[in-house]
Scaffold this motif. Structure first.
Motif, PDB file in Angstrom:
ATOM      1  N   ASN A  59      15.924  24.342 -17.123  1.00 18.96           N
ATOM      2  CA  ASN A  59      15.886  23.026 -18.042  1.00 18.96           C
ATOM      3  C   ASN A  59      16.267  22.066 -16.991  1.00 18.96           C
ATOM      4  OD1 ASN A  59      15.253  23.486 -20.635  1.00 18.96           O
ATOM      5  ND2 ASN A  59      17.629  24.134 -20.963  1.00 18.96           N
ATOM      6  N   GLY A  60      15.361  20.955 -16.788  1.00 16.28           N
ATOM      7  CA  GLY A  60      15.557  19.728 -16.208  1.00 16.28           C
ATOM      8  C   GLY A  60      16.821  18.753 -16.243  1.00 16.28           C
ATOM      9  N   PHE A  61      17.383  18.313 -15.405  1.00 11.71           N
ATOM     10  CA  PHE A  61      18.472  17.652 -15.354  1.00 11.71           C
ATOM     11  C   PHE A  61      18.616  16.302 -14.538  1.00 11.71           C
ATOM     12  CE2 PHE A  61      19.847  20.385 -12.134  1.00 11.71           C
ATOM     13  CZ  PHE A  61      20.383  19.461 -11.233  1.00 11.71           C
ATOM     14  N   ILE A  62      19.166  15.375 -14.771  1.00  9.45           N
ATOM     15  CA  ILE A  62      19.111  14.104 -13.763  1.00  9.45           C
ATOM     16  C   ILE A  62      20.567  13.722 -13.488  1.00  9.45           C
ATOM     17  CG2 ILE A  62      19.080  12.436 -15.886  1.00  9.45           C
ATOM     18  CD1 ILE A  62      17.133  10.847 -13.770  1.00  9.45           C
ATOM     19  N   GLU A  63      20.962  13.508 -12.365  1.00  7.42           N
ATOM     20  CA  GLU A  63      21.991  13.097 -12.004  1.00  7.42           C
ATOM     21  C   GLU A  63      22.336  11.919 -10.902  1.00  7.42           C
ATOM     22  OE1 GLU A  63      23.725  16.178  -9.382  1.00  7.42           O
ATOM     23  OE2 GLU A  63      25.818  15.431  -9.921  1.00  7.42           O
ATOM     24  N   ALA A  64      23.160  11.190 -11.358  1.00  6.67           N
ATOM     25  CA  ALA A  64      23.147   9.725 -10.518  1.00  6.67           C
ATOM     26  C   ALA A  64      23.446   9.859  -9.279  1.00  6.67           C
ATOM     27  CB  ALA A  64      23.852   8.842 -11.377  1.00  6.67           C
ATOM     28  N   ALA A  65      22.766   9.317  -8.296  1.00 10.17           N
ATOM     29  CA  ALA A  65      23.377   9.399  -6.662  1.00 10.17           C
ATOM     30  C   ALA A  65      24.023   8.059  -6.608  1.00 10.17           C
ATOM     31  CB  ALA A  65      22.238   9.659  -5.917  1.00 10.17           C
ATOM     32  N   ILE A  71      20.739   6.219 -20.295  1.00  3.35           N
ATOM     33  CA  ILE A  71      20.120   6.950 -21.059  1.00  3.35           C
ATOM     34  C   ILE A  71      20.454   6.728 -22.562  1.00  3.35           C
ATOM     35  CG2 ILE A  71      19.389   9.655 -21.667  1.00  3.35           C
ATOM     36  CD1 ILE A  71      20.385  10.054 -18.683  1.00  3.35           C
ATOM     37  N   ASP A  72      19.147   6.226 -23.241  1.00  2.00           N
ATOM     38  CA  ASP A  72      19.247   5.858 -24.633  1.00  2.00           C
ATOM     39  C   ASP A  72      20.397   4.772 -24.847  1.00  2.00           C
ATOM     40  OD1 ASP A  72      17.144   7.565 -25.307  1.00  2.00           O
ATOM     41  OD2 ASP A  72      18.504   9.226 -25.647  1.00  2.00           O
ATOM     42  N   GLY A  73      20.611   3.954 -23.868  1.00  2.00           N
ATOM     43  CA  GLY A  73      21.437   2.547 -23.884  1.00  2.00           C
ATOM     44  C   GLY A  73      22.700   3.142 -23.515  1.00  2.00           C
ATOM     45  N   ARG A  77      26.279   9.716 -16.004  1.00  2.00           N
ATOM     46  CA  ARG A  77      26.208  10.425 -14.570  1.00  2.00           C
ATOM     47  C   ARG A  77      25.359  11.434 -14.345  1.00  2.00           C
ATOM     48  NH1 ARG A  77      27.197   7.442 -10.539  1.00  2.00           N
ATOM     49  NH2 ARG A  77      27.045   9.493  -9.377  1.00  2.00           N
ATOM     50  N   PHE A  78      25.159  12.236 -15.256  1.00  2.00           N
ATOM     51  CA  PHE A  78      24.624  13.556 -15.465  1.00  2.00           C
ATOM     52  C   PHE A  78      24.049  13.825 -17.016  1.00  2.00           C
ATOM     53  CE2 PHE A  78      24.488  18.055 -16.128  1.00  2.00           C
ATOM     54  CZ  PHE A  78      23.698  18.723 -15.071  1.00  2.00           C
ATOM     55  N   MET A  79      22.888  14.247 -16.978  1.00  2.00           N
ATOM     56  CA  MET A  79      22.364  14.490 -18.356  1.00  2.00           C
ATOM     57  C   MET A  79      21.348  15.354 -18.152  1.00  2.00           C
ATOM     58  SD  MET A  79      22.255  13.655 -21.641  1.00  2.00           S
ATOM     59  CE  MET A  79      22.831  12.242 -21.854  1.00  2.00           C
ATOM     60  N   ARG A  80      21.155  16.163 -19.164  1.00  2.00           N
ATOM     61  CA  ARG A  80      19.836  17.320 -19.320  1.00  2.00           C
ATOM     62  C   ARG A  80      18.891  16.369 -19.862  1.00  2.00           C
ATOM     63  NH1 ARG A  80      20.788  22.751 -19.089  1.00  2.00           N
ATOM     64  NH2 ARG A  80      22.944  23.333 -18.658  1.00  2.00           N
TER      65      ARG A  80
END
Lengths: 597, 277
Positions: A59-65, A71-73, A77-80
């Motif tokens: 699964n993809g995730f995004i992580e702030a650098a 995300i959705d308002g 820091r981290f979200m799938r």
């Protein structure tokens, strides 16, 4: 990691243009930096903003650098990643799309908040000119003008037009019309307080005489209106116009405590400088300026024994004057610096021994024999009875006293002057008729002799002018001398308002040079040149006191319009018939019946 | 031909007129002494007061009507010249009208308001004579608009260069671009250097950073620093221009409203004097 990226841009009409590409990288970096796979060249994006990766379960995730992701308002820091998710990275929106086969992830990227034009940025922060601020000339003008109008015009006018309101407001410390007051009132008018209507009772109408005369009932005109001619002159000079006869044309108030009375000479000299041309019948001289065009003072000399018009003789000081007071008084002897022999020893006299200022400080109380002379000038007549004095009266009273004294002496047990005639008198024995007559004859003779001494050699003679009226050699019972009536002038310049108290910083002798005066006929009143040493004329002099007409004279010196007599500058009216006037000027004796025979 | 200012209009025609009027007022005042003293209520006082009041009303009327002269620069110049010289002569005329008597009343209020108007006018003359030259010195060939365009250009370069630099530098550059205020409220327009100017802060920051950087970083930093410095100067010029423009008009915010207050006080003065005659 294989990502299918759809870049979405829009043309001018807002239609979407899609560009698809497949990017391969692990990890998949998003940022402004050149090393980022998803390169977003925008200053609002960090160099390395965020990273997308695959977790162990694919699964993809995004992580702030260095940047933030929303995300959705919500900031995260981290979200799938889930399909349909919207991720905001700075001004970009990334949407997670349905992952196509053979790819790990599918994303679309759109710039949804483009940067403003640089110029627009600058202009947005630019504000020039004061007209763009809250300042407004128009608004300020309206505010200031109406404030002034309301406080200084509308409020006072409303107040003045409502008499009830005005009276109530006059008691306030600052009534509405206080701002209209151009200056302080004359001191006497301060009693009006703040009630302007006392004088200004009708709007836009000048103050009228009626307002002044409601208090100043007895004010006099310039001269007495006792003849037809005087009335005609008054009409022609002072009543020729409404303004000329208006009190306020001369008396301007609101000029401070002393501002109400005109002090300028032209008020007088506009007529008096050339009075003889204007009114040829006048007996008054022309006067233009006290400094150089004022006649010599006219002294009012009291004439001894005269009454009525003749009681006062007015003589100009431009030629020598000798006063006839009928009193012998050498100032030099009395003021001798080495002193005089008095009854109780040596006495050194000065002016104030006899000249006591009156209560007003203007002139002096009359000198009187009893208070000022008699301590030294005793009226003793018999050296052997030093306690007895003749009365200070007329000749008849003196002679009566002498006759009574010596008769008593002759008939009493102890004659003072043991002259025995026709044998010896015994104590307790009533004298014979002949003896009594003889004693009386002696007494009469003695009285007559003493009387003659008093009248011709000493006591009365010391001060008075006495003349013999009949032969005294024979037995004449009635008084045989006449004492000339005495006239001591009290008010030499009754038309001036000279005040001694205002000049009391000077020595008496600086004006009255009497130390060397040997006779009472010398005039001690200085002439005009003495006054001019200190007082100037019409023009204000730098080194002199004022010398305008008003300094010595008044204007309203005529007869009153009604009621009580008007006061002259120097005191009461100079009418010798007037009882009060006679007192002031010292007419003595006051009536014919009381004159010395 | 040399440029002639409004003060020299028609070889000082209005200066001569105003001087003649002033001298005439002094002569009349000195010559006619009233027996009841010298003040506004004498014949001379009424005459001087009437002249003063008419001048005030006329000068104000011209002030309101001056827009009509816009098409004709010479006409405007003539009006300004008359306005200044005759307005100045009012000081003498009205002072003589008072007879040097002043107090806490509406009469002195009118006099004082008039002096405020005249002296604020003097300040106006001063700034109109002095500031245009300073403004030219400040702007040179530029106008405020051209300086703004230049700033926008520099901003673009700053953005470009800053893009490749660390995030804090980019943020600083962005702050300079978006939050550098030029002009603003009444007080801001008179400030050459606002307390927190992002451009000035950026210059300071870059100057410090330049001391420690090396190689490419240092070169980029220097490039941005130069751009920021240039922007700082441009911004300063724009702000100075705005300050001058504000100074050119600020006195009018006293001159004009107080003129109307004067007109009101003058009416109250005249009406009150005759109301309580």
């Amino acid at each position: 990691m294989k990502i299918r990226l759809t870049q979405l841009t829009r043309n001018r009409r807002g239609q979407a243009i899609l560009t698809e590409q497949t990017l391969q990288s692990d990890p998949f970096r998003i940022g402004r930096g050149a090393d980022c796979k998803l390169h977003l060249p925008d200053p609002r994006i960090a160099l390395h903003h965020a990273t997308i990766g695959l977790s162990d379960d694919a699964n993809g995730f995004i992580e702030a650098a260095a940047g933030t992701i929303k995300i959705d308002g919500h900031f995260e820091r981290f979200m799938r990643l889930k399909t349909g998710q919207k991720i905001r990275i700075g001004p970009f929106e990334i949407v997670v799309l349905l992952t196509p086969p053979s790819h790990d992830l599918a994303l679309s990227v759109e710039l949804i908040e483009p940067l403003k034009d640089d110029l627009a940025d600058v202009r947005a922060n630019l504000r020039t000119g004061l007209s763009g601020t809250w300042l407004s000339k128009r608004a300020l003008s309206w505010i200031t003008a109406w404030t002034v109008l309301l406080i200084f015009l509308i409020w006072p006018v409303m107040n003045a037009l409502d008499s009830h309101e005005r009276e109530a407001n006059a008691k306030r410390s600052i009534p509405p019309d206080a701002s209209w007051n151009p200056g302080a009132l004359a001191s006497a008018h301060h009693s009006f307080g703040r009630d302007c209507a006392q004088c200004h009772d009708t709007p836009f109408v000048q103050t009228q005489n009626a307002q002044c005369e409601s208090c100043h009932k007895s004010i006099g005109w310039h001269f007495a209106l006792n003849t037809k001619e005087a009335k005609a002159l008054h009409e022609s000079v002072f009543m020729q116009s409404a303004d000329a006869s208006r009190c306020a044309s001369c008396h301007r108030d609101h000029k401070g405590p002393l501002g109400l009375v005109r002090q300028d000479s032209p008020l007088c000299t506009q007529c008096h400088a050339d009075l003889k041309t204007r009114h040829p019948e006048t007996s008054l001289p022309n006067v233009a300026d006290f400094d150089h065009d004022h006649p010599a003072f006219k002294l009012s000399l009291l004439m001894p024994g005269k009454i009525g018009k003749d009681a006062v003789l007015r003589l100009a000081q431009d030629s020598p004057i000798i006063e006839t007071s009928n009193l012998k008084f050498p100032h030099d002897i009395h003021l001798a610096p080495k002193g005089l022999r008095g009854p109780n020893g040596k006495v050194t006299m000065d002016c104030k021994n006899c000249h006591v200022p009156d209560e007003e400080g203007i002139r002096f109380k009359p000198t009187a024999m009893k208070q000022h002379c008699q301590d030294c000038h005793s009226l003793e007549f018999e050296p052997k009875a030093s306690h007895r004095q003749v009365p200070h009266g007329n000749v008849a009273e003196v002679m009566t006293t002498l006759n009574e004294f010596y008769a008593q002496a002759a008939l009493a047990d102890t004659p003072i002057d043991v002259v025995v005639q026709d044998g010896v008198r015994r104590p307790g024995v009533r004298p014979m008729t002949a003896q009594r007559q003889s004693a009386l004859a002696w007494a009469t003779q003695k009285a007559q002799t003493t009387g003659r001494e008093l009248m011709e050699d000493r006591v009365c003679f010391t001060c008075h002018e006495i003349s013999k009226v009949s032969d005294t050699e024979n037995k004449i019972q009635s008084p045989s001398w006449k004492i000339a009536p005495v006239a001591i002038t009290q008010h030499w310049l009754p038309k001036s308002r000279f005040s001694h108290s205002k000049h009391n910083t000077h020595e008496c002798s600086s004006c009255h040079q009497v130390q060397t005066s040997k006779v009472s006929g010398d005039i001690a009143i200085p002439d005009i040149s003495k006054c001019r040493e200190c007082h100037g004329g019409n023009a204000t002099a730098v080194d002199k006191a004022p010398g305008t007409c008003e300094t010595c004279h008044g204007f309203h010196v005529g007869g009153p319009k009604s009621g009580t007599p008007v006061l002259l500058p120097g005191g009461l009216p100079y009418d010798p018939k007037h009882k009060a006037a006679q007192k002031v000027v010292g007419i003595y004796p006051p009536s014919k019946s009381a004159l010395h025979p | 031909m040399r440029h002639r200012t409004f003060l020299e209009y028609q070889r000082y025609r209005h200066l001569k007129l105003a001087t003649a009027l002033t001298l005439a007022a002094i002569v009349v005042y000195a010559w006619f002494s009233s027996p009841v003293g010298r003040y506004g209520g004498t014949l001379t006082g009424y005459a001087l007061g009437t002249i003063g009041a008419l001048l005030i009303v006329w000068l104000m009327w011209l002030g309101i009507q001056k827009r009509r002269y816009r098409a004709n620069a010479n006409g405007l110049k003539g009006w300004v010249s008359a306005h200044i010289y005759l307005g100045t002569s009012l000081i003498v005329i009205t002072t003589l009208h008072t007879g040097f008597q002043v107090g806490w009343n509406v009469h002195t209020l009118a006099y004082v308001l008039m002096l405020v108007v005249i002296f604020s006018g003097f300040f106006g003359v001063y700034v109109y004579l002095r500031l245009p030259r300073l403004m030219t010195e400040n702007m040179g060939e530029d106008t405020l608009d051209s300086v703004i365009l230049k700033i926008a250009d520099v901003d673009q370069d700053i953005r470009r260069v800053a893009m490749a630099m660390p995030d804090d530098v980019t943020r600083m550059a962005e702050a300079s671009i978006q939050r550098t205020r030029i002009g603003g409220g009444v007080l801001a327009q008179f400030r050459d250097q606002p307390a927190a100017c992002p451009t000035r802060q950026a210059v300071g920051f870059l100057e410090e950073a330049g001391k420690t950087l090396k190689g490419d970083d240092q070169q980029r930093n220097h490039e941005l620093y130069s751009l920021m410095l240039r922007k700082k100067k441009l911004v300063a010029r724009a702000r100075t221009d705005i300050r001058f423009k504000a100074a050119l008009t600020l006195w009018l915010y006293i001159h004009v409203p107080i003129s109307f207050a004067l007109l009101a006080a003058l009416s109250a003065h005249i009406i009150s004097v005759f109301f309580y005659w």
